[in-house]
Design an enzyme around this catalytic site. Structure first.
Site, PDB file in Angstrom:
ATOM      1  N   GLY A 190       0.753  -0.967   0.135  1.00  0.00           N
ATOM      2  CA  GLY A 190      -0.071   0.006  -0.283  1.00  0.00           C
ATOM      3  C   GLY A 190       0.919   1.202  -0.137  1.00  0.00           C
TER       4      GLY A 190
ATOM      5  N   ASN B 210       7.924   3.491  13.429  1.00  0.00           N
ATOM      6  CA  ASN B 210       7.740   3.970  14.854  1.00  0.00           C
ATOM      7  C   ASN B 210       7.563   2.778  16.069  1.00  0.00           C
ATOM      8  OD1 ASN B 210       4.488   3.757  15.817  1.00  0.00           O
ATOM      9  ND2 ASN B 210       4.610   3.902  13.759  1.00  0.00           N
ATOM     10  N   HIS B 211       7.407   1.646  15.451  1.00  0.00           N
ATOM     11  CA  HIS B 211       7.221   0.484  16.506  1.00  0.00           C
ATOM     12  C   HIS B 211       8.556   0.128  17.262  1.00  0.00           C
ATOM     13  CE1 HIS B 211       2.945   0.522  16.154  1.00  0.00           C
ATOM     14  NE2 HIS B 211       3.113   0.740  14.829  1.00  0.00           N
TER      15      HIS B 211
ATOM     16  N   LEU C 263      12.553 -12.240  -0.785  1.00  0.00           N
ATOM     17  CA  LEU C 263      14.185 -11.763  -0.150  1.00  0.00           C
ATOM     18  C   LEU C 263      14.690 -12.738   0.832  1.00  0.00           C
ATOM     19  CD1 LEU C 263      13.091  -7.792   0.567  1.00  0.00           C
ATOM     20  CD2 LEU C 263      14.113  -8.963  -1.319  1.00  0.00           C
TER      21      LEU C 263
ATOM     22  N   GLY D 248      10.225  -3.658   1.626  1.00  0.00           N
ATOM     23  CA  GLY D 248       9.494  -4.963   1.681  1.00  0.00           C
ATOM     24  C   GLY D 248       9.542  -5.597   3.108  1.00  0.00           C
ATOM     25  N   GLY D 249       8.866  -6.675   3.283  1.00  0.00           N
ATOM     26  CA  GLY D 249       8.791  -7.375   4.454  1.00  0.00           C
ATOM     27  C   GLY D 249       7.369  -7.630   5.071  1.00  0.00           C
TER      28      GLY D 249
ATOM     29  N   SER E 120       4.546  -5.854   7.255  1.00  0.00           N
ATOM     30  CA  SER E 120       4.410  -4.559   7.813  1.00  0.00           C
ATOM     31  C   SER E 120       3.611  -4.446   9.194  1.00  0.00           C
ATOM     32  CB  SER E 120       3.602  -3.745   6.570  1.00  0.00           C
ATOM     33  OG  SER E 120       2.467  -4.183   6.346  1.00  0.00           O
TER      34      SER E 120
ATOM     35  N   TYR F 180       7.461  -7.544  15.443  1.00  0.00           N
ATOM     36  CA  TYR F 180       7.613  -6.373  14.022  1.00  0.00           C
ATOM     37  C   TYR F 180       8.601  -5.480  14.623  1.00  0.00           C
ATOM     38  CZ  TYR F 180       6.184  -3.061  10.963  1.00  0.00           C
ATOM     39  OH  TYR F 180       6.040  -1.639  10.067  1.00  0.00           O
TER      40      TYR F 180
HETATM   41  C1  15L Z   1       3.256   0.345  10.877  1.00  0.00           C
HETATM   42  O1  15L Z   1       4.719   0.368  11.114  1.00  0.00           O
HETATM   43  C2  15L Z   1       2.701  -0.352  10.137  1.00  0.00           C
HETATM   44  O2  15L Z   1       3.263  -0.593   9.030  1.00  0.00           O
HETATM   45  C3  15L Z   1       1.369   0.224   9.381  1.00  0.00           C
HETATM   46  O3  15L Z   1       0.600  -0.548   9.001  1.00  0.00           O
HETATM   47  C4  15L Z   1       0.753   1.243  10.813  1.00  0.00           C
HETATM   48  O4  15L Z   1       0.192   0.265  11.521  1.00  0.00           O
HETATM   49  C5  15L Z   1       1.676   1.852  11.473  1.00  0.00           C
HETATM   50  O5  15L Z   1       2.891   1.137  11.758  1.00  0.00           O
HETATM   51  C6  15L Z   1       1.038   2.672  12.612  1.00  0.00           C
HETATM   52  O6  15L Z   1       1.737   2.753  13.792  1.00  0.00           O
HETATM   53  O7  15L Z   1       0.160   3.173  12.561  1.00  0.00           O
END
Ligand code: 15L
Length: 267
Positions: A11, A109-110, A49, A69-70, A72, A133
């Protein structure tokens, strides 16, 4: 500049491909399957990959890689290990072997999800991943440091918030990233002469931000989109409370699988 875009069928890539192409980059697209909106003239090469042997032809003649990639979102360990850890390692090693000079890595951000929302964090702060993740993205950032410091690649990690045409909820008012602002950050990673190893927050001009993005600004980043322009619409919608998700930056990634039931604060 000849640039490989991984995760080209996802996306985020769908929003980004026309912007990157309009910036004069010569793109090679890659994913497990071609994008369903692949245009005539777009160069697509299917690759997994996790299959190290398949990557030499993929990276051949590329000057840079934008690695989207990967997997998400959060997922089972086996999925994260293959797609995000082995896949990232295989790609960086293939890039080094092929003489690719730069990589822009879609971190997340995670990697910082368990920092409290009231806390303003910069890229130097301790990692607090909120998920397997998030841990895999921290691995990707660390791998980038190794390939920059030991092998001389120029690496930019983008700790992306949420890429969308507009912020979709209250949390996203703080972390939203318009695709055009993401494109600007990627171009800094691909073109700025002083990039060696950098980590920027992938957010637009967000008044409610929890992140200090002065490092990106020092490299010329000037986001053009303001989440506050969407705040009235977002705040008009009631949201169900979640004491863990609401306390931490990572939101629902923090409460997912959390052993403390809703309503019971973390000790
Ligand atoms: C991400 O890292 C995800 O790829 C995306 O789908 C969202 O969930 C986003 O974080 C988020 O924190 O809103």
């Amino acid at each position: 500049m000849r640039v490989l875009l991984t995760g080209a069928s996802g996306g985020v890539a769908r929003m980004l491909r026309p912007l990157l192409a309009a910036s004069g980059l010569q793109l090679r697209l890659s994913d497990l399957q071609p994008p369903d909106d692949l245009q005539a003239g777009e160069d697509f090469m299917a690759a997994d990959l996790a299959d190290a042997a398949a990557l030499a032809p993929l990276v051949r003649d590329m000057e840079a890689i934008v690695h989207l990639g990967g997997h998400s979102v959060e997922g089972p360990w086996a999925t994260i290990l293959k797609a995000n850890i082995e896949g990232c390692y295989n790609l960086y090693e293939a890039a080094f072997q092929a003489g690719v000079q730069r990589i822009v890595f879609a971190s997340s951000n995670h990697v910082m999800g368990f920092h409290e929302r009231g806390d303003k964090v910069d890229a130097e702060r301790m990692l607090r991943p909120d998920s397997r993740y998030g841990v895999s993205k921290a691995f990707g950032e660390a791998l980038g440091a190794l390939y920059a410091d030991k092998f001389g690649l120029r690496i930019t990690n983008l700790r992306i918030g949420n890429v969308a045409p507009a912020p979709v909820d209250r949390r996203r008012l703080a972390i939203w990233l318009h695709p055009e602002d993401l494109c600007q950050l990627i171009l800094i990673g691909l073109r700025h002469p002083d990039i060696r190893y950098e980590t920027f927050y992938g957010m637009s001009d967000n008044a409610r931000a929890w992140w200090d993005n002065r490092r990106a600004q020092a490299f010329g980043y000037r986001p053009r989109h303001r989440s506050e322009d969407h705040a009235a619409r977002v705040l008009a919608v009631a949201e169900a409370p979640d004491p863990i998700a609401d306390r931490f930056q990572g939101g629902a990634f923090c409460s997912q699988e959390h052993p403390h039931p809703p309503g019971v604060p973390k000790p």
